[in-house]
Design a protein around this motif. Structure first.
Motif, PDB file in Angstrom:
ATOM      1  N   ARG A   1       6.264   0.737  -1.834  1.00  0.00           N
ATOM      2  CA  ARG A   1       5.003   0.020  -2.001  1.00  0.00           C
ATOM      3  C   ARG A   1       5.197  -1.498  -2.034  1.00  0.00           C
ATOM      4  O   ARG A   1       4.230  -2.235  -1.908  1.00  0.00           O
ATOM      5  CB  ARG A   1       4.300   0.463  -3.291  1.00  0.00           C
ATOM      6  CG  ARG A   1       3.753   1.875  -3.214  1.00  0.00           C
ATOM      7  CD  ARG A   1       3.037   2.266  -4.512  1.00  0.00           C
ATOM      8  NE  ARG A   1       1.906   1.401  -4.803  1.00  0.00           N
ATOM      9  CZ  ARG A   1       0.688   1.566  -4.334  1.00  0.00           C
ATOM     10  NH1 ARG A   1       0.435   2.565  -3.499  1.00  0.00           N
ATOM     11  NH2 ARG A   1      -0.294   0.748  -4.678  1.00  0.00           N
TER      12      ARG A   1
ATOM     13  N   GLU B   1      -3.998   2.886   2.281  1.00  0.00           N
ATOM     14  CA  GLU B   1      -4.073   3.465   0.946  1.00  0.00           C
ATOM     15  C   GLU B   1      -3.040   4.571   0.782  1.00  0.00           C
ATOM     16  O   GLU B   1      -2.630   4.891  -0.335  1.00  0.00           O
ATOM     17  CB  GLU B   1      -5.477   4.026   0.684  1.00  0.00           C
ATOM     18  CG  GLU B   1      -6.562   2.978   0.580  1.00  0.00           C
ATOM     19  CD  GLU B   1      -6.395   2.114  -0.656  1.00  0.00           C
ATOM     20  OE1 GLU B   1      -6.029   2.656  -1.720  1.00  0.00           O
ATOM     21  OE2 GLU B   1      -6.613   0.891  -0.554  1.00  0.00           O
TER      22      GLU B   1
ATOM     23  N   GLY C   1       0.827  -1.199   0.000  1.00  0.00           N
ATOM     24  CA  GLY C   1       0.000   0.000   0.000  1.00  0.00           C
ATOM     25  C   GLY C   1       0.862   1.249   0.000  1.00  0.00           C
ATOM     26  O   GLY C   1       2.075   1.207  -0.214  1.00  0.00           O
TER      27      GLY C   1
END
Length: 375
Positions: A83, A294, A76
């Motif tokens: 990431r 996120e 995320g």
């Protein structure tokens, strides 16, 4: 706690905190602007004021967790380095090479060499904790409130009111009975806790699931009824009202929230360790934080500044929460017990949030090294 949980720590996570208009605007701006360009760590406000070595146990736990994951596993966070698991290998290798006792300046240099900061903007910092309850493995006149395991049949499951009326009775789902219905209610909100049995044994409980019904903030109901002034609303204020009300009145208010949490025993946790966060590692008091994955990679360092009456602090993103949404929204784990609960319950402040990410992606062939499990 579970990676899929939607019922995280502090009560206001789903209580739709009523922020002043100016603070709400700041949060909106943080959400809409997104992370700002990369920043050297030694220029962060308060970077040199924090005792960063106190975050090292949490950083080591993140590296240990990453070492069990595939190099290309997604974590995320914002676009760019950080990431995927392999991106963190150089920093974790450097952390693994550190010798105790670690000198704070050496850790700062290490982090500044391998990481850079993304300014997430100004948002909101709240707090959560691990409650400590008193209980028994069998019901008694004193221990009347059960905590349930997740039913094996697929949900949705009965509402809080139906469960408290006996909808799950005689199914063998009771894990333990506790002596205080209000404490049990807030344990549901926190998502994990400790239950001290009569012989001194401590049962650690973590989130196992939820009944599928929406959370309703009973603080909102008490404000609407004029029972608690909006300006005085807090977790402690709700607890005080429930304890002074009649048992029937308190039950009626708590049952206005149909959401109900199921638990599972947590094995292998030491007394000095916090509960398992959604990242799968024990939470470190005052250094682990729940975030929105996120916007923040799972396990990543986060730097917090600008909080009233709290020094700048290096944190580690090791948990999530259903109402922790946006790039600058964070929920700080304070620890366990009454003192931690008081500090968590009183925290709801603007905060400037920076996420720390690798300077560049690492080759996928680079092996993640697990640091030694030192405390």
């Amino acid at each position: 706690m579970s990676p899929t949980k939607t019922q995280p720590g502090a009560w206001w996570r789903r209580a739709a905190c009523r922020l002043p208009a100016a603070l709400a605007l700041l949060c909106l701006q943080a959400c809409t602007q997104g992370p700002q360009p990369n920043i050297p760590l030694d220029t962060l406000p308060g970077w040199h004021e924090d005792t960063v070595h106190e975050a090292l146990p949490a950083l080591r736990r993140s590296c240990a967790r990453w070492s069990t994951m595939p190099p290309d596993a997604a974590l995320g966070g914002p676009p760019g380095p950080g990431r995927q698991v392999a991106d963190w290998a150089p920093a974790c290798q450097a952390i693994a090479a550190l010798e105790d006792p670690v000198e704070p300046r050496a850790l700062r240099r290490l982090l500044a060499t391998h990481l850079q900061a993304l300014d997430q903007g100004t948002g909101t910092l709240t707090g959560y904790f691990e409650p400590v309850l008193r209980g028994s493995t069998a019901p008694s006149p004193r221990h009347t409130t059960p905590l349930h395991a997740l039913p094996p049949d697929p949900g949705p499951h009965p509402s809080r009111a139906a469960i408290e009326a006996g909808a799950l009775r005689n199914r063998g789902l009771e894990l333990v009975w506790v002596d205080d219905a209000v404490d049990a209610f807030f344990l549901h909100i926190q998502g994990s806790g400790r239950v001290v049995l009569a012989d001194g044994t401590v049962l650690r409980l973590g989130y196992a699931g939820q009944n599928g019904l929406p959370y309703f903030a009973i603080g909102r109901l008490l404000i609407q009824r004029g029972e608690i002034d909006r300006a005085a609303m807090s977790m402690q204020a709700i607890q005080a009202w429930l304890r002074q009300a009649s048992p029937a009145a308190a039950a009626e208010v708590m049952q206005a929230n149909p959401s109900y949490i199921f638990f599972r025993p947590l094995e292998g946790l030491a007394a000095h360790e916090g509960p398992l966060g959604s990242f799968g590692v024990p939470l470190t008091p005052q250094r682990s934080v729940a975030v929105d994955v996120e916007h923040v990679p799972q396990g990543a360092p986060v730097f917090m500044a600008g909080v009233e009456n709290m020094p700048p602090r290096l944190l580690v993103a090791q948990d999530t929460g259903g109402a922790i949404r946006g790039p600058a929204r964070a929920d700080l784990f304070w620890g366990w017990g009454d003192e931690a609960g008081a500090r968590a319950g009183g925290l709801n402040q603007p905060a400037r949030i920076f996420v720390l990410v690798p300077r560049q992606p690492a080759p996928r062939s680079l092996r993640m090294v697990q640091p030694l499990p030192r405390e």
